[in-house]
Scaffold this active site. Structure first.
Site, PDB file in Angstrom:
ATOM      1  N   ASP A   1       9.540  -6.604  -4.873  1.00 28.33           N
ATOM      2  CA  ASP A   1       8.525  -7.176  -3.989  1.00 28.33           C
ATOM      3  C   ASP A   1       8.193  -8.558  -4.520  1.00 28.33           C
ATOM      4  OD1 ASP A   1       6.090  -7.928  -2.687  1.00 28.33           O
ATOM      5  OD2 ASP A   1       5.686  -5.825  -2.238  1.00 28.33           O
TER       6      ASP A   1
ATOM      7  N   ARG B   1       0.826  -1.218   0.000  1.00 25.56           N
ATOM      8  CA  ARG B   1       0.000   0.000   0.000  1.00 25.56           C
ATOM      9  C   ARG B   1       0.857   1.263   0.000  1.00 25.56           C
ATOM     10  NH1 ARG B   1      -1.982  -3.363   3.749  1.00 25.56           N
ATOM     11  NH2 ARG B   1      -3.947  -4.390   3.263  1.00 25.56           N
TER      12      ARG B   1
ATOM     13  N   ALA C   1       9.371   2.373   7.675  1.00 30.36           N
ATOM     14  CA  ALA C   1       8.572   1.139   7.802  1.00 30.36           C
ATOM     15  C   ALA C   1       8.728   0.560   9.205  1.00 30.36           C
ATOM     16  CB  ALA C   1       8.968   0.138   6.730  1.00 30.36           C
TER      17      ALA C   1
ATOM     18  N   ASP D   1      12.476   7.022  10.605  1.00 27.29           N
ATOM     19  CA  ASP D   1      11.301   7.337  11.440  1.00 27.29           C
ATOM     20  C   ASP D   1      11.068   6.274  12.511  1.00 27.29           C
ATOM     21  OD1 ASP D   1       8.872   8.822  12.063  1.00 27.29           O
ATOM     22  OD2 ASP D   1       7.736   7.221  11.082  1.00 27.29           O
TER      23      ASP D   1
ATOM     24  N   GLU E   1      12.171   1.785  20.681  1.00 26.98           N
ATOM     25  CA  GLU E   1      11.604   3.139  20.686  1.00 26.98           C
ATOM     26  C   GLU E   1      11.166   3.509  22.099  1.00 26.98           C
ATOM     27  OE1 GLU E   1       8.560   3.189  17.660  1.00 26.98           O
ATOM     28  OE2 GLU E   1      10.012   2.835  16.067  1.00 26.98           O
TER      29      GLU E   1
ATOM     30  N   HIS F   1       8.777   8.205  14.994  1.00 32.11           N
ATOM     31  CA  HIS F   1       7.697   7.319  14.525  1.00 32.11           C
ATOM     32  C   HIS F   1       6.430   8.144  14.221  1.00 32.11           C
ATOM     33  CE1 HIS F   1       6.232   2.895  14.787  1.00 32.11           C
ATOM     34  NE2 HIS F   1       5.508   3.558  13.912  1.00 32.11           N
TER      35      HIS F   1
ATOM     36  N   GLY G   1       5.128   8.541  11.044  1.00 32.46           N
ATOM     37  CA  GLY G   1       4.541   8.227   9.733  1.00 32.46           C
ATOM     38  C   GLY G   1       3.021   8.299   9.714  1.00 32.46           C
ATOM     39  N   ALA G   2       2.389   7.796  10.772  1.00 29.95           N
ATOM     40  CA  ALA G   2       0.923   7.753  10.787  1.00 29.95           C
ATOM     41  C   ALA G   2       0.337   8.882  11.627  1.00 29.95           C
ATOM     42  CB  ALA G   2       0.459   6.418  11.342  1.00 29.95           C
TER      43      ALA G   2
HETATM   44  P1  NAD Z   1       1.533  -3.727   2.992  1.00 23.06           P
HETATM   45  O1  NAD Z   1       1.266  -5.056   3.599  1.00 23.06           O
HETATM   46  O2  NAD Z   1       0.479  -3.098   2.158  1.00 23.06           O
HETATM   47  O3  NAD Z   1       2.856  -3.799   2.095  1.00 23.06           O
HETATM   48  C1  NAD Z   1       3.998  -4.497   2.486  1.00 23.06           C
HETATM   49  C2  NAD Z   1       4.627  -5.078   1.209  1.00 23.06           C
HETATM   50  O4  NAD Z   1       5.868  -5.671   1.578  1.00 23.06           O
HETATM   51  C3  NAD Z   1       3.757  -6.183   0.566  1.00 23.06           C
HETATM   52  O5  NAD Z   1       3.484  -5.855  -0.786  1.00 23.06           O
HETATM   53  C4  NAD Z   1       4.613  -7.420   0.667  1.00 23.06           C
HETATM   54  O6  NAD Z   1       4.489  -8.257  -0.466  1.00 23.06           O
HETATM   55  C5  NAD Z   1       6.016  -6.803   0.740  1.00 23.06           C
HETATM   56  N1  NAD Z   1       7.005  -7.722   1.294  1.00 23.06           N
HETATM   57  C6  NAD Z   1       6.869  -8.651   2.260  1.00 23.06           C
HETATM   58  N2  NAD Z   1       8.040  -9.298   2.462  1.00 23.06           N
HETATM   59  C7  NAD Z   1       8.921  -8.755   1.591  1.00 23.06           C
HETATM   60  C8  NAD Z   1      10.285  -8.988   1.304  1.00 23.06           C
HETATM   61  N3  NAD Z   1      10.971  -9.947   1.959  1.00 23.06           N
HETATM   62  N4  NAD Z   1      10.888  -8.233   0.363  1.00 23.06           N
HETATM   63  C9  NAD Z   1      10.212  -7.273  -0.308  1.00 23.06           C
HETATM   64  N5  NAD Z   1       8.903  -7.018  -0.104  1.00 23.06           N
HETATM   65  C10 NAD Z   1       8.280  -7.746   0.839  1.00 23.06           C
HETATM   66  O7  NAD Z   1       1.956  -2.766   4.188  1.00 23.06           O
HETATM   67  P2  NAD Z   1       1.985  -1.171   4.198  1.00 23.06           P
HETATM   68  O8  NAD Z   1       0.714  -0.667   4.747  1.00 23.06           O
HETATM   69  O9  NAD Z   1       2.470  -0.670   2.892  1.00 23.06           O
HETATM   70  O10 NAD Z   1       3.094  -0.942   5.347  1.00 23.06           O
HETATM   71  C11 NAD Z   1       4.463  -1.142   5.075  1.00 23.06           C
HETATM   72  C12 NAD Z   1       5.291  -0.989   6.349  1.00 23.06           C
HETATM   73  O11 NAD Z   1       5.158   0.328   6.853  1.00 23.06           O
HETATM   74  C13 NAD Z   1       4.911  -1.912   7.500  1.00 23.06           C
HETATM   75  O12 NAD Z   1       6.108  -2.330   8.141  1.00 23.06           O
HETATM   76  C14 NAD Z   1       4.133  -1.017   8.430  1.00 23.06           C
HETATM   77  O13 NAD Z   1       4.138  -1.473   9.748  1.00 23.06           O
HETATM   78  C15 NAD Z   1       4.905   0.280   8.253  1.00 23.06           C
HETATM   79  N6  NAD Z   1       4.188   1.497   8.635  1.00 23.06           N
HETATM   80  C16 NAD Z   1       4.877   2.435   9.317  1.00 23.06           C
HETATM   81  C17 NAD Z   1       4.259   3.620   9.642  1.00 23.06           C
HETATM   82  C18 NAD Z   1       4.971   4.678  10.432  1.00 23.06           C
HETATM   83  O14 NAD Z   1       4.357   5.315  11.261  1.00 23.06           O
HETATM   84  N7  NAD Z   1       6.227   4.916  10.194  1.00 23.06           N
HETATM   85  C19 NAD Z   1       2.924   3.842   9.262  1.00 23.06           C
HETATM   86  C20 NAD Z   1       2.262   2.854   8.554  1.00 23.06           C
HETATM   87  C21 NAD Z   1       2.911   1.675   8.234  1.00 23.06           C
HETATM   88  C1  MLT Z   2       1.803   1.259  11.689  1.00 23.75           C
HETATM   89  O1  MLT Z   2       2.329   0.150  11.577  1.00 23.75           O
HETATM   90  O2  MLT Z   2       0.639   1.491  11.320  1.00 23.75           O
HETATM   91  C2  MLT Z   2       2.634   2.371  12.228  1.00 23.75           C
HETATM   92  O3  MLT Z   2       3.577   1.932  13.115  1.00 23.75           O
HETATM   93  C3  MLT Z   2       1.865   3.549  12.643  1.00 23.75           C
HETATM   94  C4  MLT Z   2       1.537   3.728  14.085  1.00 23.75           C
HETATM   95  O4  MLT Z   2       0.547   3.210  14.551  1.00 23.75           O
HETATM   96  O5  MLT Z   2       2.266   4.422  14.752  1.00 23.75           O
END
Ligand code: NAD
Ligand code: MLT
Length: 308
Positions: A168, A148, A228, A253, A258, A276, A278-279
């Protein structure tokens, strides 16, 4: 139904939960306090702060749902929950745009040294040469994890005129082609990218996927972004590579621990950091809070959840 909310949750989500449950918001609990407090609750709502360990799960006497107001469930012992018949749900999608926009903000801040230049002006300096940056236009962006968030970053950075490479293993060539993106091997991404951003979950396969050997393949001008999960990029190796001028910089981030007390990433001026965030937008927090509230209410009515 009784719900314990143990991390900050948008008011909108709490109000929605209150239409169907008795809700207690008790944040900043120590692990021991959570083990004590969890008794008597049917649902637990968390963000990334609360660690739902096997101890917490085993101490629960009527818990049916653990709801993560966000994407990553790496702070939940999902195996222990499953063994006890507790459903783990999350809120995928609610914070996608915010996390993608934060990633792009970090990328542009990194390209133009914005945090460092801001701090310098505040110190009374006027050093235009020191903070000369680079354009992202015509540069190669390597995206690892085209889910996503990775997809939304790709769409937006194409508009900046970047060439996008993505890795991916679960994405087909045709999906990538629809987005106008070229799928590449990890090695191609490491060797060719000017910017690399990771958007995978933290799993045994992705832990330390960027470490010393991968960094050695990269251009000395590469800039790396991790919005991520802490641990996808080895923190000590990243800090050392920046300290030794083997790469141009990084933006981070998320951290293995943490808050990142004593983390070597904090020692480098060319590594920019956020707590942290991102969200952390008004919109994303409302989206994820409402999504988990709806899931808990649906489960309490015997409907099917969207499990994590
Ligand atoms: P998602 O599940 O939509 O996408 C993750 C992608 O990673 C998938 O397409 C999957 O196929 C791919 N993947 C899995 N294993 C893999 C590998 N070994 N090599 C390459 N690709 C691989 O998730 P998302 O919503 O896009 O979230 C992505 C990351 O961001 C997650 O770790 C989530 O926790 C993190 N996140 C962080 C914040 C923040 O506040 N910083 C906010 C939201 C999400
Ligand atoms: C998440 O995985 O959605 C992120 O870590 C965002 C958060 O809840 O802080």
């Amino acid at each position: 139904m009784r719900v314990l909310v143990s991390d900050p949750l948008a008011e909108e989500g709490i109000r929605r939960l209150e239409t169907a449950a008795e809700v207690d918001v008790i944040t900043n609990l120590s692990p021991e306090e959570l083990v004590e407090r969890i008794k008597g609750y049917d649902a637990l709502v968390i963000r990334s702060g609360t660690k739902v360990t096997a101890d917490v799960i085993n101490a629960a006497d009527r818990l049916k749902v653990i709801a993560r107001a966000g994407v990553g469930v790496d702070n939940v012992d999902v195996d222990a929950a499953t063994k006890k018949g507790i459903i783990v749900v999350n809120a995928p999608g609610g914070n996608t745009i915010s996390a993608a926009e934060h990633t792009i903000a970090m990328m542009l801040s990194l390209a133009r040294n914005i945090p460092q230049a801001h701090a310098s002006v505040r110190r009374g300096e006027w050093n235009r040469k020191k903070y000369t940056g680079v354009e992202v236009f015509n540069k190669t962006l390597g995206i690892i994890g085209l889910g996503r968030i990775g997809t939304e970053v790709a769409k937006r950075m194409k508009a900046f005129g970047m060439r996008i490479l993505a890795y991916d293993p679960f994405i087909t060539e045709s999906k990538a082609a629809e987005l106008g993106i070229k799928l590449a091997s990890l090695e191609e991404i490491y060797r060719e990218s000017d910017f690399i951003t990771v958007h995978t979950p933290l799993t045994p396969e992705t832990r330390n996927m960027i470490d010393e050997p991968q960094i050695k393949m990269m251009k000395p001008t590469v800039r790396i972004i991790n919005c991520a999960r802490g641990g996808i990029i080895n923190e000590a190796a990243l800090a050392k590579a920046v300290a030794e001028n083997r790469i141009a910089g990084a933006a981070v981030d998320v951290y293995t621990k943490e808050p990142p007390v004593g983390n070597p990433l904090l020692e480098q001026e060319r590594i920019i950091t956020t707590p942290h965030l991102g969200a952390s937008t008004a919109e994303a927090q409302i989206n994820v809070a409402l999504a988990v509230a709806d899931q808990i209410i649906a489960i309490s009515r015997g409907q099917l959840p969207t499990t994590a």
